[in-house]
Design a protein around this motif. Structure first.
Motif, PDB file in Angstrom:
ATOM      1  N   GLU A 133       3.712   6.728  10.212  1.00 35.62           N
ATOM      2  CA  GLU A 133       4.546   6.535   9.029  1.00 35.62           C
ATOM      3  C   GLU A 133       4.596   5.070   8.594  1.00 35.62           C
ATOM      4  O   GLU A 133       5.078   4.761   7.504  1.00 35.62           O
ATOM      5  N   GLN A 134       4.130   4.170   9.442  1.00 34.23           N
ATOM      6  CA  GLN A 134       4.206   2.746   9.145  1.00 34.23           C
ATOM      7  C   GLN A 134       2.960   2.265   8.400  1.00 34.23           C
ATOM      8  O   GLN A 134       1.993   3.000   8.233  1.00 34.23           O
ATOM      9  N   TRP A 135       3.025   1.021   7.972  1.00 33.13           N
ATOM     10  CA  TRP A 135       1.941   0.454   7.173  1.00 33.13           C
ATOM     11  C   TRP A 135       0.640   0.400   7.963  1.00 33.13           C
ATOM     12  O   TRP A 135       0.595  -0.080   9.094  1.00 33.13           O
ATOM     13  N   ASP A 136      -0.423   0.914   7.348  1.00 31.80           N
ATOM     14  CA  ASP A 136      -1.756   0.884   7.944  1.00 31.80           C
ATOM     15  C   ASP A 136      -2.636  -0.028   7.081  1.00 31.80           C
ATOM     16  O   ASP A 136      -2.965   0.324   5.947  1.00 31.80           O
ATOM     17  N   PRO A 137      -3.028  -1.188   7.592  1.00 32.05           N
ATOM     18  CA  PRO A 137      -3.837  -2.125   6.800  1.00 32.05           C
ATOM     19  C   PRO A 137      -5.139  -1.522   6.296  1.00 32.05           C
ATOM     20  O   PRO A 137      -5.705  -2.005   5.307  1.00 32.05           O
ATOM     21  N   HIS A 138      -5.607  -0.464   6.952  1.00 35.48           N
ATOM     22  CA  HIS A 138      -6.892   0.123   6.584  1.00 35.48           C
ATOM     23  C   HIS A 138      -6.764   1.331   5.652  1.00 35.48           C
ATOM     24  O   HIS A 138      -7.790   1.824   5.169  1.00 35.48           O
ATOM     25  N   GLY A 139      -5.552   1.798   5.415  1.00 33.73           N
ATOM     26  CA  GLY A 139      -5.435   3.003   4.603  1.00 33.73           C
ATOM     27  C   GLY A 139      -4.262   3.054   3.641  1.00 33.73           C
ATOM     28  O   GLY A 139      -4.306   3.758   2.639  1.00 33.73           O
ATOM     29  N   SER A 140      -3.194   2.322   3.940  1.00 35.24           N
ATOM     30  CA  SER A 140      -1.998   2.381   3.092  1.00 35.24           C
ATOM     31  C   SER A 140      -2.225   1.647   1.771  1.00 35.24           C
ATOM     32  O   SER A 140      -2.982   0.675   1.709  1.00 35.24           O
ATOM     33  N   THR A 141      -1.555   2.132   0.729  1.00 36.83           N
ATOM     34  CA  THR A 141      -1.703   1.535  -0.612  1.00 36.83           C
ATOM     35  C   THR A 141      -0.352   1.382  -1.284  1.00 36.83           C
ATOM     36  O   THR A 141       0.643   2.002  -0.885  1.00 36.83           O
ATOM     37  N   MET A 142      -0.337   0.586  -2.347  1.00 36.25           N
ATOM     38  CA  MET A 142       0.880   0.414  -3.141  1.00 36.25           C
ATOM     39  C   MET A 142       1.284   1.720  -3.811  1.00 36.25           C
ATOM     40  O   MET A 142       2.464   2.013  -3.972  1.00 36.25           O
ATOM     41  N   LEU A 143       0.311   2.519  -4.193  1.00 44.59           N
ATOM     42  CA  LEU A 143       0.609   3.820  -4.796  1.00 44.59           C
ATOM     43  C   LEU A 143       1.374   4.695  -3.818  1.00 44.59           C
ATOM     44  O   LEU A 143       2.346   5.366  -4.203  1.00 44.59           O
ATOM     45  N   GLN A 144       0.987   4.696  -2.546  1.00 44.05           N
ATOM     46  CA  GLN A 144       1.707   5.469  -1.535  1.00 44.05           C
ATOM     47  C   GLN A 144       3.147   4.996  -1.404  1.00 44.05           C
ATOM     48  O   GLN A 144       4.064   5.812  -1.227  1.00 44.05           O
ATOM     49  N   VAL A 145       3.358   3.701  -1.492  1.00 43.50           N
ATOM     50  CA  VAL A 145       4.715   3.154  -1.403  1.00 43.50           C
ATOM     51  C   VAL A 145       5.581   3.698  -2.547  1.00 43.50           C
ATOM     52  O   VAL A 145       6.690   4.187  -2.330  1.00 43.50           O
ATOM     53  N   LEU A 146       5.058   3.617  -3.767  1.00 44.52           N
ATOM     54  CA  LEU A 146       5.828   4.068  -4.925  1.00 44.52           C
ATOM     55  C   LEU A 146       6.098   5.570  -4.868  1.00 44.52           C
ATOM     56  O   LEU A 146       7.213   6.022  -5.165  1.00 44.52           O
ATOM     57  N   LEU A 147       5.102   6.353  -4.475  1.00 48.46           N
ATOM     58  CA  LEU A 147       5.288   7.802  -4.380  1.00 48.46           C
ATOM     59  C   LEU A 147       6.274   8.157  -3.265  1.00 48.46           C
ATOM     60  O   LEU A 147       7.041   9.122  -3.387  1.00 48.46           O
ATOM     61  N   SER A 148       6.273   7.385  -2.188  1.00 51.06           N
ATOM     62  CA  SER A 148       7.219   7.626  -1.093  1.00 51.06           C
ATOM     63  C   SER A 148       8.651   7.363  -1.538  1.00 51.06           C
ATOM     64  O   SER A 148       9.567   8.109  -1.195  1.00 51.06           O
ATOM     65  N   ILE A 149       8.843   6.297  -2.302  1.00 53.65           N
ATOM     66  CA  ILE A 149      10.194   6.004  -2.800  1.00 53.65           C
ATOM     67  C   ILE A 149      10.662   7.120  -3.726  1.00 53.65           C
ATOM     68  O   ILE A 149      11.788   7.596  -3.622  1.00 53.65           O
ATOM     69  N   GLN A 150       9.771   7.561  -4.608  1.00 56.74           N
ATOM     70  CA  GLN A 150      10.153   8.608  -5.556  1.00 56.74           C
ATOM     71  C   GLN A 150      10.431   9.934  -4.855  1.00 56.74           C
ATOM     72  O   GLN A 150      11.423  10.607  -5.155  1.00 56.74           O
ATOM     73  N   GLY A 151       9.576  10.317  -3.914  1.00 55.67           N
ATOM     74  CA  GLY A 151       9.701  11.634  -3.307  1.00 55.67           C
ATOM     75  C   GLY A 151      10.598  11.707  -2.089  1.00 55.67           C
ATOM     76  O   GLY A 151      11.315  12.691  -1.899  1.00 55.67           O
TER      77      GLY A 151
END
Length: 323
Positions: A133-151
């Protein structure tokens, strides 16, 4: 809102929360560096994949900065509300996650969104969670952050975002009261946004509330007449409409919610009318003459009835910080 680009490049970063950060200097001056290229990849992902309910502005002279607005979705106490976030990419991005600051206007609208602007999320490494669930330098993106906040954050029952809250019947009752308090705070934020929209989103904010103003006031009307629970009014949102119930079937809402809505809804209605929303000839039973200057006290804190609701929620959460 189709005439507003979901993603755009702008120049004015003068009111950005992270404008004073020094991280951007080395990033902007090294267009061949890996951090620069990583941010450019983020731009491309956002430009091609943003949903209709999230809008992003990036800055021509400061590519390390970004501003996003998330529209609260139907079926939650955040419906028809706007949530702004200032974003900064660190000098070693993506080795570390981006930094976020929520435009709270001093209000705590969610256990994960502090009135200080802090955003508590495992994906940002600002909250504990499983490794996946934590930040993955090789796969996480800003889009995932925004979608996580929304959902995951701005969800149907935000009360249960607080760790340790169970699912017992009395917790469900507190969850409903929490939604009521949150909804009033959303209205207060809407009023603030109309008075002073964030830079580069001025036209967006005013157009959004002109378009959604009638639906928001319809929701207020249904809530104040106890026709539907807070968060479940869906008229005009493409998923049906709240049906009016008989007096015997009316839903019980807290006295605190009713009192604060009698104060806040007319103020917002006046602001919507001044903003040009197509509700000039409509009349609601709860309308009355207003003194808008008295909306908040000099410290910017909500009036006493809302404070009582928030104090009740704070006791349940055992919060020590002020809301």
């Amino acid at each position: 809102m189709t005439k507003f680009a979901k993603f755009d490049v702008v120049t004015d970063d003068s009111d950005h929360f992270f404008r004073g950060s020094n991280d951007g200097k080395c990033i902007n001056n090294n267009s061949k560096g890996e951090v620069y290229r990583s941010i450019m990849r983020e731009w491309k992902i956002l430009e091609q994949n943003l949903p209709e309910s999230i809008y992003v502005r990036v800055y021509e002279r400061r590519i390390d900065l970004m501003r996003a607005v998330i529209v609260g979705v139907a079926g939650t106490p955040y419906h028809d509300a706007l949530f702004f976030f200032d974003i900064a990419f660190p000098y070693d991005y993506p080795n570390h996650p981006p930094k976020l600051n929520f435009h709270s206007f001093g209000h705590r609208v969610n256990p994960n969104l502090y009135n200080s602007g802090k955003v508590c999320l495992s994906l940002l490494n600002t909250w504990t969670g499983m490794k996946k669930e934590q930040w993955d330098p090789h796969g996480s993106t800003m889009l995932q952050v925004l979608l996580s906040i929304q959902g995951l954050v701005l969800n149907e029952k935000p009360y249960f975002n607080e760790p340790g809250i169970g699912l017992a019947f009395f917790c469900e009752s507190l969850s409903l009261e929490y939604n009521e308090a949150v909804y009033v705070l959303n209205l207060k934020i809407a009023h603030r946004l109309l008075r002073k929209p964030p830079r580069n989103f001025d036209a967006f904010v005013r157009a959004f509330y002109r378009e959604r103003g009638p639906a928001i006031m319809d929701a207020c009307d249904h809530y104040m007449h106890c026709h539907v629970r807070v968060g479940y009014f869906t008229s005009g949102l493409g998923s049906g409409s709240a049906s009016k119930s008989s007096d015997k079937e009316k839903i019980q809402l807290s006295r605190y919610f009713m009192e604060t809505m009698k104060d806040m809804a007319p103020r917002l209605l006046k602001a919507f009318r001044e903003n040009g929303a197509p509700i000039m000839d409509r009349k609601w039973k709860w309308e009355e003459p207003l003194d808008v200057e008295n909306e908040d006290d000099k410290s910017g804190k909500p009036k006493s009835m809302l404070k009582k609701v928030v104090e009740k929620i704070k006791k349940a959460f055992r919060w020590k910080t002020k809301i």
